[in-house]
Structures are given as C-alpha cells and as structure tokens.
Design an enzyme around this catalytic site. Structure first.
Site, PDB file in Angstrom:
ATOM      1  N   ILE A 120       0.833  -1.186   0.000  1.00 38.08           N
ATOM      2  CA  ILE A 120       0.000   0.000   0.000  1.00 38.08           C
ATOM      3  C   ILE A 120       0.877   1.249   0.000  1.00 38.08           C
ATOM      4  CG2 ILE A 120      -1.700   1.312   1.340  1.00 38.08           C
ATOM      5  CD1 ILE A 120      -2.791  -1.304   2.400  1.00 38.08           C
ATOM      6  N   CYS A 144     -13.652  -2.054   2.681  1.00 38.04           N
ATOM      7  CA  CYS A 144     -12.960  -2.703   1.575  1.00 38.04           C
ATOM      8  C   CYS A 144     -13.846  -3.874   1.155  1.00 38.04           C
ATOM      9  CB  CYS A 144     -11.538  -3.111   1.965  1.00 38.04           C
ATOM     10  SG  CYS A 144     -11.393  -4.052   3.504  1.00 38.04           S
TER      11      CYS A 144
END
Length: 210
Positions: A120, A144
């Site tokens: 990320i 998510c």
C-alpha cells in the site's frame, strides 16, 4: 446490551431504537427462512449490517463490502459519505444506491499489502485519513471487500494518529482479521509516517481532543 452481543448490535443499538439488528452469525438459510415467515412489519425491522461492521469513532463506521440486504441498515445510519478502499470498481447496484441517497463516494484505489510485491502507498492512506478526519463527511462508512486488511491498515494508521499503543492497534487489527492477519499490514502500520494534512477547523470532537 446483553453480554456476548455482536459488535454490530452494540455499535448501533442507541441509533436504531426498536429495531432488531441481525448479526452475521444469524445470517443463515435457516434463519432467513424463519424470518421470511414473520409479518411484513416485523421483517422490515430486521436490519442486517455488512460483514465486519463496527463503529470506529462517533460518525465513522467500518465494514466489508455492503450488498443489497444491508441497504436498509445503512439507511438508518444517515450516511453522508462512503469510502471504498479497493482497486475494484463498485457494482452498478451500489453506485445507484449511493446516488439515490445522496451519499458522497470516495474511491481510494488500493491493491493491498500482498507479499512479496504488493504494498500500500502511504500517500493513499494519508489522503483517505484526511477525508475520514473531516467531520463534514460524517457519518461515513469506510470499507474494503472483507473489512479486514485494507480497512485494518486505515484504522490502524488512524489509531496511530490518536497515539494508541502499538499493542492496542494490533489487537484491534487482529480482532477483525482473525486467522487471516497479514504481517505486512502490521509492518505498514508500524512504519506509517506520512503527513496527514487534515483541516484543524473540520476535525471531529474526538480527534480535536487528541
């Protein structure tokens, strides 16, 4: 709230008086068949939260990917915004629901921490945190797909800004990831040091106290 109640029930009990919150553990074909036999007025009061739903702080909720059966539950929250942390696109059904209910959509396209190559970007999480820390976007649902890893990283970095201990941050992360925890996620949270340029005039009260 009775001892052992599902976190989703505790998170919204005060917001949804008189409604029955159906926990994921109850979401089975047997229960669904039983609920189908209830009077229509009673069925309407059974609210099904998304997977891994919980309150992060007042005005901020987390979960996995919402689907159609979760929409009545979400409507009760009076959402102003929704944030999707994933590189996949929303389904047309979800986009239509957000639009029909005048809910702002923030889509942060993040693939997730997957060894050995996936990682990320700290700037993406910093950008997401700026939006989460803006009370003008509240109430906001951050999600998510499963409500475990990417949201776990986002919430973990928020807790770091709140000066939680790493032990407490990792304990919260593991409560949602279960056996699917990723060491790379915990490492990401631990080293996160990106600048989060939140507007001090728009901070929610719980952040302004930090």
């Amino acid at each position: 709230m009775a001892a052992g109640a599902h976190p989703a029930e505790a998170a919204v009990a005060s917001l949804l008086p008189g409604a029955t919150v159906q926990s994921p553990a109850q979401d089975s074909p047997v229960v669904a068949a039983a609920v189908a036999q209830w009077p229509a007025t009673e069925r309407e009061r059974v609210l099904v939260p998304p997977l891994n739903f919980a309150m992060v702080e007042p005005g901020v909720y987390r979960s996995g990917y919402p689907n159609k059966k979760n929409f009545p539950f979400l409507k009760k929250l009076g959402l102003q915004s929704v944030m999707y942390i994933c590189d996949d696109d929303y389904t047309p059904e979800n986009l239509a629901y957000w639009q029909q209910n005048h809910i702002n959509v923030f889509h942060i396209k993040v693939a997730g921490n997957k060894e050995p190559f996936g990682e990320i970007n700290q700037a993406d999480i910093a950008d997401a945190l700026v939006k989460v820390l803006d009370r003008n976007n509240h109430p906001i649902l951050i999600h998510c797909n499963k409500g475990k890893h990417r949201i776990g990283c986002l919430v973990g970095c928020l807790r770091k800004l709140q000066k939680w201990s790493m032990a407490s941050i990792f304990d919260e992360y593991r409560r949602f990831s279960g056996t699917k925890l990723r060491i790379a996620d915990q490492e990401f949270i631990e080293v996160f040091d990106a600048c989060v340029d939140a507007d001090p005039n728009s901070l929610p009260s719980w952040a302004a106290r930090e």
